[in-house]
Write an enzyme that holds these catalytic residues in place. Structure first.
Site, PDB file in Angstrom:
ATOM      1  N   TRP A   1       0.882  -1.186   0.000  1.00  0.00           N
ATOM      2  CA  TRP A   1       0.000   0.000   0.000  1.00  0.00           C
ATOM      3  C   TRP A   1       0.918   1.234   0.000  1.00  0.00           C
ATOM      4  O   TRP A   1       1.802   1.342   0.857  1.00  0.00           O
ATOM      5  CB  TRP A   1      -0.849  -0.042   1.274  1.00  0.00           C
ATOM      6  CG  TRP A   1      -1.895   1.020   1.428  1.00  0.00           C
ATOM      7  CD1 TRP A   1      -2.785   1.446   0.491  1.00  0.00           C
ATOM      8  CD2 TRP A   1      -2.176   1.758   2.624  1.00  0.00           C
ATOM      9  NE1 TRP A   1      -3.615   2.401   1.035  1.00  0.00           N
ATOM     10  CE2 TRP A   1      -3.254   2.609   2.338  1.00  0.00           C
ATOM     11  CE3 TRP A   1      -1.639   1.783   3.913  1.00  0.00           C
ATOM     12  CZ2 TRP A   1      -3.808   3.486   3.289  1.00  0.00           C
ATOM     13  CZ3 TRP A   1      -2.175   2.638   4.851  1.00  0.00           C
ATOM     14  CH2 TRP A   1      -3.248   3.480   4.538  1.00  0.00           C
TER      15      TRP A   1
ATOM     16  N   ASP B   1       0.102  -5.091   9.609  1.00  0.00           N
ATOM     17  CA  ASP B   1      -1.047  -4.262   9.232  1.00  0.00           C
ATOM     18  C   ASP B   1      -2.207  -5.216   8.976  1.00  0.00           C
ATOM     19  O   ASP B   1      -2.126  -6.067   8.089  1.00  0.00           O
ATOM     20  CB  ASP B   1      -0.706  -3.442   7.974  1.00  0.00           C
ATOM     21  CG  ASP B   1      -1.838  -2.499   7.573  1.00  0.00           C
ATOM     22  OD1 ASP B   1      -2.998  -2.738   7.963  1.00  0.00           O
ATOM     23  OD2 ASP B   1      -1.555  -1.520   6.853  1.00  0.00           O
TER      24      ASP B   1
ATOM     25  N   LYS C   1     -13.254  -1.457   7.157  1.00  0.00           N
ATOM     26  CA  LYS C   1     -13.825  -2.382   6.179  1.00  0.00           C
ATOM     27  C   LYS C   1     -14.714  -3.415   6.865  1.00  0.00           C
ATOM     28  O   LYS C   1     -15.823  -3.693   6.403  1.00  0.00           O
ATOM     29  CB  LYS C   1     -12.707  -3.115   5.428  1.00  0.00           C
ATOM     30  CG  LYS C   1     -11.383  -2.377   5.365  1.00  0.00           C
ATOM     31  CD  LYS C   1     -11.214  -1.487   4.171  1.00  0.00           C
ATOM     32  CE  LYS C   1      -9.947  -0.656   4.302  1.00  0.00           C
ATOM     33  NZ  LYS C   1      -9.625   0.127   3.146  1.00  0.00           N
TER      34      LYS C   1
END
Ligand code: KET
Length: 398
Positions: free
Chosen positions: A130, A211, A246
């Site tokens: 990312w 993460d 999410k």
């Protein structure tokens, strides 16, 4: 005074979302940002979260500042979610958790903390990762390098090369790892690979930083915590930033946490203290509504069960869309192998489409994905998957 400030070119992901919204073509398809949409293309409000909100409204009262580390109830729920309720490391008090402004806030607090206490350590991120990982750690003043990860030839992980690189790093190097649902590739380490990686991390005295932004979107809420639990089990000290953006569909509420698994309760106290100091210097304390959402959804037994079923339904719908895109593309281009859509995990698929092909998809077909060739599979639905497959086949075939 300000003329010398250079213009901000914009973030590649957020800018693409803006471009999508500005596109007047009614048939447009948004596969850009990592957001889960339902089969009608809408951002869902999960029933568990709505029920929690009703309770929060009913008990609404005074709104004092939360402590720097956030709400105690929410922090305890996060720990139980990550490690499993009743995990010995929790009973031993050796996990320091703070509630943060999304996983991003957690990543940033962790980055600043590491710059203060491990100023000579560099950060190693997967190639690719990312984009914001690099930006955040560099923004905290840490050098960022990459370790081998994705293998475009096989569509798998360059696992031996990854291990080789990691075992040669200086002690206390920080290794950023995606706990599940790797962004952008969708290619994860298997449990066996985690088990082989852990001794390497230990032997080289590295500092893992997980993460976990997509817990529940890979194989299941507990399955996706494999890395967190295996590292804890192995007695490693490490960081983990996790997100509810999410998994609870609460992107704008900024629900997340940063946990540091330590060697002892005394160590955890020291770490928690300096994490609190770090927060105080950045944003002072986190948001109360975010804390209440997390505490209610996870802490209420009924809502917790409801939420787990909702996450399972989102995961299943993504798997259905993976299969639909795979089957449709295989029918259109029989000579090609689209098996990667089925083996990759989470919201994202790395399609191998070139930047030029991505541009054509956007310009000619109104299908939006980021230029690395990453698609957000959760943007597909029964109404747009055929069109998307046709568009992809057209740019791949020519
Ligand atoms: N980590 C990863 C790996 C990640 O993909 C995102 C968001 C975050 C952290 C941020 O989570 P939050 O808890 O909302 O702060 N990724 C999507 C959106 C974005 O770029 O911000 C994306 O990659 O599209």
């Amino acid at each position: 005074m300000f003329e010398r400030i250079t213009p901000y070119p914009g973030d590649p992901i957020f800018a693409l979302v803006d471009a999508f919204h500005a596109d007047p073509r009614p048939e447009k398809v948004n596969l850009s940002i990592g957001i889960y949409f339902d089969d009608a293309g809408r951002l869902p409000a999960l029933p568990s979260v709505r029920a929690a909100e009703q309770r929060i409204l009913a008990e609404a009262g005074a709104k004092p500042y939360l402590p720097m580390e956030g709400d105690a109830g929410a922090r305890a729920q996060v720990q139980a979610l990550l490690l499993g309720a009743g995990h010995p490391a929790l009973a031993e008090g050796r996990v320091a958790t703070i509630q943060t402004i999304g996983a991003s806030g957690g990543l940033k607090v962790g980055a600043d903390f590491l710059k203060s206490w491990f100023p000579d350590s560099a950060v190693w991120v997967s190639d690719p990762t990312w984009d914001n990982h690099r930006a955040m750690f560099e923004g905290s003043g840490l050098a960022v390098h990459t370790y081998p990860y994705y293998d475009p030839a096989s569509g798998g992980v360059r696992f031996e090369a990854m291990l080789d690189t990691l075992q040669g790093l200086p002690p206390r190097s920080i290794v950023l790892l995606h706990a599940c649902c790797h962004n952008p590739t969708g290619v994860d380490l298997t449990p066996d690979q985690w088990d082989r990686l852990i001794p390497v991390l230990r032997a080289a005295e590295l500092l893992p930083y997980l993460d976990l932004a997509y817990q529940g979107f890979g194989d299941g809420i507990d399955e996706d915590a494999y890395a967190v639990r295996a590292l804890t089990q192995a007695g490693l000290r490490f960081f983990v930033a996790n997100s509810f953006s999410k998994s609870m569909s609460v992107y704008g509420e900024r629900c997340g946490a940063l946990s540091v698994v330590c060697g002892s309760a005394a160590e955890a106290d020291l770490v928690l203290g300096q994490m609190r100091a770090t927060v105080r210097r950045i944003y002072s304390s986190p948001a109360m509504h975010a804390a209440k959402l997390v505490a209610h959804v996870l802490g209420d037994a009924d809502l917790n069960v409801m939420w787990r079923a909702e996450v399972a339904a989102m995961r299943l719908r993504i798997a259905t869309m993976r299969l639909a895109l795979h089957d449709r593309l295989t029918a259109l281009l029989p000579g090609r192998d689209f098996g990667y859509f089925l083996s990759q995990r989470g919201m994202f698929s790395y399609t191998g489409l070139s930047a030029a092909q991505v541009d054509r998809l956007r310009d000619e077909c109104a299908v939006y994905l980021i230029r690395s060739g990453r698609i957000c599979v959760a943007g597909l639905n029964a109404g747009n998957v055929d069109r998307t497959a046709n568009a992809m086949a057209a740019v791949l075939g020519r």
